[in-house]
Write an enzyme that holds these catalytic residues in place. Structure first.
Site, PDB file in Angstrom:
ATOM      1  N   GLU A 149       0.638  -1.335  -0.085  1.00  0.00           N
ATOM      2  CA  GLU A 149       0.027  -0.117   0.089  1.00  0.00           C
ATOM      3  C   GLU A 149       0.995   1.232   0.049  1.00  0.00           C
ATOM      4  O   GLU A 149       0.579   2.181   0.847  1.00  0.00           O
ATOM      5  CB  GLU A 149      -0.766  -0.001   1.122  1.00  0.00           C
ATOM      6  CG  GLU A 149      -1.949  -1.027   1.106  1.00  0.00           C
ATOM      7  CD  GLU A 149      -2.869  -1.156   2.382  1.00  0.00           C
ATOM      8  OE1 GLU A 149      -2.593  -0.351   3.355  1.00  0.00           O
ATOM      9  OE2 GLU A 149      -3.541  -2.207   2.573  1.00  0.00           O
ATOM     10  N   GLU A 258      -6.232 -10.567  -1.161  1.00  0.00           N
ATOM     11  CA  GLU A 258      -6.767 -10.551   0.061  1.00  0.00           C
ATOM     12  C   GLU A 258      -8.531 -10.433  -0.457  1.00  0.00           C
ATOM     13  O   GLU A 258      -9.236  -9.491  -0.104  1.00  0.00           O
ATOM     14  CB  GLU A 258      -6.677  -9.343   0.666  1.00  0.00           C
ATOM     15  CG  GLU A 258      -5.063  -9.263   1.177  1.00  0.00           C
ATOM     16  CD  GLU A 258      -4.691  -7.932   1.911  1.00  0.00           C
ATOM     17  OE1 GLU A 258      -5.610  -7.220   2.273  1.00  0.00           O
ATOM     18  OE2 GLU A 258      -3.530  -7.763   1.973  1.00  0.00           O
ATOM     19  N   SER A 640       4.765  28.104  44.210  1.00  0.00           N
ATOM     20  CA  SER A 640       5.779  28.580  42.967  1.00  0.00           C
ATOM     21  C   SER A 640       5.252  30.286  42.801  1.00  0.00           C
ATOM     22  O   SER A 640       5.533  30.925  43.779  1.00  0.00           O
ATOM     23  CB  SER A 640       5.194  27.941  41.973  1.00  0.00           C
ATOM     24  OG  SER A 640       6.024  28.172  40.846  1.00  0.00           O
TER      25      SER A 640
HETATM   26  C1  XIL Z   1      -6.016  -6.338   8.303  1.00  0.00           C
HETATM   27  C2  XIL Z   1      -6.522  -7.638   9.188  1.00  0.00           C
HETATM   28  O1  XIL Z   1      -7.311  -8.437   8.660  1.00  0.00           O
HETATM   29  C3  XIL Z   1      -7.076  -7.014  10.306  1.00  0.00           C
HETATM   30  O2  XIL Z   1      -7.360  -8.107  11.374  1.00  0.00           O
HETATM   31  C4  XIL Z   1      -6.114  -5.824  11.070  1.00  0.00           C
HETATM   32  O3  XIL Z   1      -6.836  -5.253  12.079  1.00  0.00           O
HETATM   33  C5  XIL Z   1      -5.801  -4.708   9.999  1.00  0.00           C
HETATM   34  O4  XIL Z   1      -5.362  -5.428   8.980  1.00  0.00           O
HETATM   35  N1  XIL Z   1      -4.855  -4.815   3.732  1.00  0.00           N
HETATM   36  C6  XIL Z   1      -3.846  -5.465   4.191  1.00  0.00           C
HETATM   37  C7  XIL Z   1      -4.317  -6.303   5.347  1.00  0.00           C
HETATM   38  O5  XIL Z   1      -2.864  -5.571   3.466  1.00  0.00           O
HETATM   39  O6  XIL Z   1      -2.938  -6.661   5.943  1.00  0.00           O
HETATM   40  C8  XIL Z   1      -5.239  -5.837   6.119  1.00  0.00           C
HETATM   41  O7  XIL Z   1      -5.661  -6.799   7.129  1.00  0.00           O
HETATM   42  C9  XIL Z   1      -6.483  -5.437   5.427  1.00  0.00           C
HETATM   43  C10 XIL Z   1      -6.256  -4.245   4.152  1.00  0.00           C
END
Ligand code: XIL
Length: 678
Positions: A149, A258, A640
């Site tokens: 990111e 993800e 003071s």
């Molecule tokens: C998230 C996790 O799922 C959560 O448990 C944590 O609180 C925050 O991070 N992008 C990413 C992941 O690359 O690492 C993130 O994961 C979600 C967004």
């Protein structure tokens, strides 16, 4: 005969293997790509969930446990326990392991950048971290999300990069370095740049340009990770197809890293989102199945470049989006949904992509509420994830006794170490003025849940402290703490338990009262305030007269200080209850000290205040209370600046005060009192 036995045994084994290896998603997709899942500690420890992982998936990613902060919470102090558990699960079950992630602006120990290191120092820290973790899991991790990111979301921004602390320090060179360090540590692992919103054309192009530029320079980037936090309205197959098609012109490997699909309108990887979800009707279930079907149709089309599609969490119960978003193929009970069927059977979507609902701005204060007015189930803040274990810090933190009702933070432990947490989602930099001497306070950093957290570098001095927050350069109070007048403003206050706190403790003894009086000051033509402590026995005998102490506050404080944060009344009550003093009245008014500029104390005469105190307040008190209205019945003391005033006024008006006390703020020198009889 031997031959027959062996055949029979082989048949039995084959049958039993078939029974346990019922076809899962990974089997359905064996000709396309691996199917992965992000796992937490529960997933890899619970037998039923382990079975589900083994059955459905052939790649796993640690959801949080291999991130920079959990693995290296303090410089050089590694915490491998959770990461090892996941790595061992992968090793024992022959499941591939994706590494996530090496460098990210979030979930990174504050030691990495919190002390404003030079670029060289930061690179050294980064290198050591990367070397340590990559080397440790070299045998089992086949690819790493090296940088996570780093690209800006805002389409209008002129700079394509996220304005993170690492970017501000190093520019995009930190990206190159991270990849180089990772390659040095494991020449065989595939190295990925990972991001969300990769299908949005502006972000897609920024990622493309960055990766292309880096690859042209020889930076070892093997692939692009597309996080794929989508929703049932977005993206279209076209947009997804365009992004993959564009990326595959520059990299040989694309991972969907993800994947989840929300049923509300939000999307993306930003850590700010509502967990509202939407009512999960049959049509919503169908839309979810359809959107998964659409995405997988595009993924299959690009099987030449896509090696792995990873779902972000095992079931809705684990989802970082909250179960109300209904985001995964498995529900909260790990039962497959309609979406699972659509993915596994490679079905085409039944309906068209629904139009994105018009955005209704939600009224202020409604965030985090479910439709129907119920409070959304936001998981409770988990301090273990925000404040990594430290053998030198005792985990007996309690909310400060000076907190606002119901507030957990700030918290103090028995060593006097303070932890802060504030929720200011859009802030760029937050610090707290309270910290060890000389360090200018305590910087806070973003926690896993997007709140700002931090901890003092060591124990604070016992007793009461004023403090404030600095948010993006502006001064604010901590919403968790009550406010006290000090430093010339109402500041946040905190109490560090003191070893001798008993003398000002709230006890079940007879208590006097503190009343607020307003008196007219002719010399300043204004109505002034004083607080008057009356001992518990005051008024019981109308004839009894009490001595009076005029007690002054310090610089930056005002008439509230002594009886509020100073607990003068409680101290008196306790002393009286123990028979350690005789009852007297205390009068506390504003010493007019805050107009004195720093450096101007030498010229401070306290003349105006002398008039207010001696010629206006003293007569008022003597005419309204049962006082011993003469020098022998009056004392003056101050802390003071209040001490400076006491010295100046008692020397100039010896006929008024019989006793005095300088609680810092000077001493009476022999020449001050040489001509005086008492
Ligand atoms: C998230 C996790 O799922 C959560 O448990 C944590 O609180 C925050 O991070 N992008 C990413 C992941 O690359 O690492 C993130 O994961 C979600 C967004």
């Amino acid at each position: 005969m031997k031959q027959t036995k062996r055949l029979a045994l082989a048949a039995v084994l084959a049958l039993s293997t078939c029974a346990t290896w019922a076809q899962g998603l990974k089997d359905a997709y064996k000709d396309y790509f691996m199917i992965g899942v992000a796992v937490n500690q529960r997933n890899v420890s619970n037998a039923q969930q382990q079975d589900l992982i083994r059955k459905e998936f052939n790649s796993i990613t640690a959801e949080n446990d291999m991130k920079p902060e959990p693995t290296e919470p303090r410089e050089g102090q590694f915490n491998w326990e959770n990461a090892d558990r996941i790595a061992n699960f992968a090793r024992q079950n022959g499941i591939k392991l994706r590494g996530h992630c090496l460098m990210w602006h979030s979930q990174i120990g504050r030691w990495m950048l919190g002390d404003n290191p030079t670029k060289e120092v930061f690179y050294e820290r980064m290198k050591k971290h990367i070397q340590a973790i990559v080397t440790r899991y070299k045998d089992v991790i086949y690819c790493w999300d090296v940088v996570n990111e780093a690209i800006e979301d805002n389409a209008n921004a002129t700079d394509p990069y996220r304005q993170s602390a690492m970017y501000k320090l190093c520019g995009d060179e930190f990206i190159e370095k991270a990849f180089q360090f990772a390659r040095e540590a494991d020449p065989n692992a595939l190295l990925f740049y990972n991001d969300y919103s990769t299908v949005d054309p502006h972000k897609r192009d920024r990622i493309y340009n960055m990766v292309k530029k880096m690859k042209d320079k020889g930076v070892p980037i093997d692939g692009i990770g597309m996080q794929a936090h989508y929703n049932i309205y977005f993206p279209s197959e076209d947009l997804l197809d365009q992004a993959i098609s564009k990326f595959k012109t520059i990299v040989k490997h694309i991972h969907i890293t993800e994947f989840d699909i929300r049923v509300n309108e939000e999307m993306g990887g930003g850590l700010q989102f509502s967990r509202d979800g939407a009512a999960v009707t049959d049509s919503v279930k169908q839309h979810l199945a359809d959107q998964y079907a659409r995405c997988f149709r595009v993924f299959r089309k690009h099987k030449d470049v896509i090696d792995c599609v990873t779902f972000w969490n095992l079931g809705d119960r684990d989802s970082w989006l909250g179960a109300a978003n209904y985001p995964l193929p498995f529900d909260t009970e790990y039962k497959p949904k309609l979406a699972y069927q659509y993915i596994k059977e490679m079905k085409d979507p039944a309906w068209n992509l629904p139009p994105r609902p018009a955005r209704k701005p939600r009224p202020q204060g409604q965030q985090g509420r479910r439709r129907g007015g119920q409070q959304a189930q936001r998981p409770a803040f988990n301090p273990d994830m925000a404040f990594p274990e430290d053998p030198n810090v005792k985990e007996d933190f309690k909310p400060s006794t000076k907190n606002q009702p119901g507030q957990q933070f700030p918290m103090v432990n028995s060593q006097g170490i303070v932890r802060f947490r504030v929720e200011i989602p859009d802030a760029q930099a937050v610090s707290v003025s309270l910290g060890l001497g000389g360090q200018g306070g305590t910087p806070l950093h973003r926690a896993y849940d997007n709140s700002w957290v931090g901890q003092t570098a060591g124990p604070m001095d016992e007793g009461f402290h004023y403090y404030h927050l600095t948010v993006d350069g502006g001064t604010l109070n901590d919403p968790g703490a009550q406010n006290y007048y000090g430093s010339c403003r109402w500041e946040s206050g905190i109490e560090i338990p003191a070893h001798d706190q008993d003398f000002y403790a709230e006890k079940n003894v007879a208590h006097g009262q503190v009343s607020e009086v307003r008196f007219w000051s002719e010399s300043t033509k204004s109505l002034k305030r004083a607080f008057v402590y009356l001992p518990p026995t005051y008024g019981q005998n109308k004839k009894e007269k009490f001595p009076v102490l005029y007690l002054q506050h310090g610089w930056g404080e005002n008439e509230y200080a002594w009886s509020n944060q100073g607990h003068a009344n409680l101290i008196m009550d306790n002393l009286l209850a123990e028979g350690k003093c005789k009852p007297f009245i205390i009068v506390m008014t504003y010493g007019m000290t805050n107009d004195v500029r720093f450096g101007g104390i030498g010229q401070f005469t306290a003349k105006e205040f002398e008039t207010v105190l001696v010629d206006e307040l003293v007569p008022y008190i003597d005419s309204h209370f049962q006082t011993i209205a003469k020098k022998e019945g009056r004392a003056m003391a101050g802390l003071s600046m209040g001490g400076i005033e006491t010295k100046l006024i008692t020397l100039r008006r010896p006929e008024v005060f019989g006793y005095y006390g300088l609680l810092s703020g000077g001493t009476y020198q022999p020449e001050d009192i040489k001509d005086r009889s008492r």
